[in-house]
Design an enzyme around this catalytic site. Structure first.
Site, PDB file in Angstrom:
ATOM      1  CE  LYS A 286      37.734  33.030  49.335  1.00  0.00           C
ATOM      2  NZ  LYS A 286      36.538  33.821  49.399  1.00  0.00           N
TER       3      LYS A 286
HETATM    4  C1  LIG Z   1      35.295  29.542  45.112  1.00  0.00           C
HETATM    5  C2  LIG Z   1      35.463  31.017  44.924  1.00  0.00           C
HETATM    6  N1  LIG Z   1      35.812  31.489  43.715  1.00  0.00           N
HETATM    7  C3  LIG Z   1      35.968  32.808  43.480  1.00  0.00           C
HETATM    8  C4  LIG Z   1      35.766  33.728  44.481  1.00  0.00           C
HETATM    9  C5  LIG Z   1      35.877  35.186  44.146  1.00  0.00           C
HETATM   10  O1  LIG Z   1      36.769  35.877  44.962  1.00  0.00           O
HETATM   11  P1  LIG Z   1      36.499  37.407  45.366  1.00  0.00           P
HETATM   12  O2  LIG Z   1      35.438  37.441  46.410  1.00  0.00           O
HETATM   13  O3  LIG Z   1      37.820  37.851  45.928  1.00  0.00           O
HETATM   14  O4  LIG Z   1      36.144  38.135  44.133  1.00  0.00           O
HETATM   15  C6  LIG Z   1      35.402  33.296  45.754  1.00  0.00           C
HETATM   16  C7  LIG Z   1      35.146  34.260  46.837  1.00  0.00           C
HETATM   17  O5  LIG Z   1      34.388  34.052  47.745  1.00  0.00           O
HETATM   18  C8  LIG Z   1      35.249  31.909  45.987  1.00  0.00           C
HETATM   19  O6  LIG Z   1      34.910  31.439  47.192  1.00  0.00           O
END
Ligand SMILES: Cc1ncc(COP(=O)(O)O)c(C=O)c1O
Length: 375
Positions: free
Chosen positions: A180
């Site tokens: 990210k």
């Molecule tokens: C659009 C979106 N929502 C939620 C998430 C969830 O985040 P995490 O990977 O930190 O759990 C991601 C992660 O890739 C994402 O791209």
């Protein structure tokens, strides 16, 4: 192979983690609180709660806003499966909606058609960092009495109407996973204005316990705690927050470099036949991923041809309404999402790309289209 995503970490992050290990307090403690304060100031948000993933941020944001069994949550079909699973984990029902093809943002007119008396929340995703039409969504929320839970996993650092993403919806969820805009290794955060709901979400991240160990042992020195609500073990640990604090110092440079690359791609691809760029205004967007659309029948060959030239590609995302575990929730046709996901290709975008890498990506894309046109 040029990777589509890569974290940018260095000796600063390593040293910060080492320092936390030297303190002997690895879990939830003062470094996490420092990180939360830094995020609050940066975003202009009233409350920030740091957690262990973006997925858990979404889960407890929904729970904190009262989403429970039988409630409906409208979200785009084209988003990450994490959002759908978070809804299902609460016994709620995901209601899939369409996205606009020019920018992949939630289609608010389509949302209108899917609202029922059971709609408790709508979860837009600020795709690629590009904010969705929050004003239109807020007007609809006021009319129908639902909550807005923004999935801002892609949008850390982006702005909407002069204020950072993190200050608009009822709860805004960020991800700090390895790829990210900033990373904490793994991590996430919920930003929100309401103090009472923030307290509830704070307890939800720590097993429903009224005071965390740091405050009990370091300040009050009491062993007494009370479990006063449901909860999960979702807190961010100190060593992850230490990485986040270092990343925050680098964020302006990260955003500038991501914007520079995205704008270079836009300029190169806008006149390439058969490649459609997304409609994004990089003046206010902190870009997370860079995507183009190509005709569905060419997509796999396009990805293969880039791979042969050493350029990695990805797909964000397969429409959720066709996933085996999710398709039973489909309510009403989703013809646009059905077609759109088959046209999407993610190209490399991260701060470890050299200018030469960027030019390699551009020539691989243009060469494929050139060969197509000649054929
Ligand atoms: C659009 C979106 N929502 C939620 C998430 C969830 O985040 P995490 O990977 O930190 O759990 C991601 C992660 O890739 C994402 O791209």
């Amino acid at each position: 192979m040029i990777a589509i995503s890569k974290p940018s970490t260095g000796p600063e992050e390593m040293r910060a983690v080492e320092k936390v290990f030297e303190t002997g307090w690895l879990g939830l403690g003062s470094t996490v609180y420092d990180f939360e304060e830094t995020l609050k100031k940066y975003l202009g948000a009233k409350n920030v709660i740091a957690v262990n993933t973006g997925t858990s941020a979404i889960h407890i944001a929904l729970a904190g806003l009262g989403v429970g069994p039988g409630d409906e949550v409208i979200l785009p079909s084209i988003t990450f499966a994490a959002c759908v699973q978070s809804i299902l984990a609460l016994g709620a029902v995901p209601v899939f909606a369409e996205s606009h093809e020019e920018n992949l943002l939630l289609d608010i007119d389509d949302v209108k058609k899917r609202i029922t008396p059971k709609t408790k929340a709508v979860m837009p995703v600020h795709f690629c960092g590009n904010p969705c039409d929050l004003d239109a969504l807020k007007a609809l929320a006021t009319k129908h009495g639902f909550k807005i839970v923004e999935d801002a996993a892609h949008a850390f650092g982006s702005e909407y109407k002069g204020a950072k993403i993190g200050t608009h919806g009822d709860a805004v969820c960020f991800s700090f996973d390895p790829i990210k805009n900033i990373t904490t290794g793994e991590g996430g955060a919920v930003a929100l204005a309401d103090d009472k709901i923030a307290e509830d979400i704070r307890r939800l991240r720590l097993l429903g316990i009224d005071k965390d160990t740091w405050h009990r042992y370091k300040n009050a020195r009491t062993y007494i705690y009370e479990v006063v609500s449901p909860g999960f073990r979702y807190h961010m640990p100190n060593f992850c927050a230490a990485v986040g604090l270092e990343q925050m110092k680098k964020l302006p440079k990260f955003i500038a470099r991501r914007r520079e690359i995205a704008k270079r791609y836009d300029a190169a691809f806008k006149s390439v036949p058969g490649v459609t760029i997304l409609d994004v205004d990089y003046a206010t967007v902190a870009p997370h991923i860079y995507m183009v659309r190509v005709p569905a029948e060419d997509r796999d060959a396009f990805m293969e041809s880039l791979k042969a030239k050493g350029v990695g590609t990805g797909l964000h995302y397969i429409a959720n309404h066709i996933q085996p575990f999710f398709k039973k929730y489909v309510r009403g046709p989703l013809p646009r999402a059905e077609r759109l996901w088959q046209e999407l290709v993610t190209l490399p975008l991260h701060c470890e790309l050299s200018d030469m890498d960027v030019e390699t990506v551009i020539s691989a894309v243009t060469a494929f289209r050139g060969a197509k046109t000649a054929a």
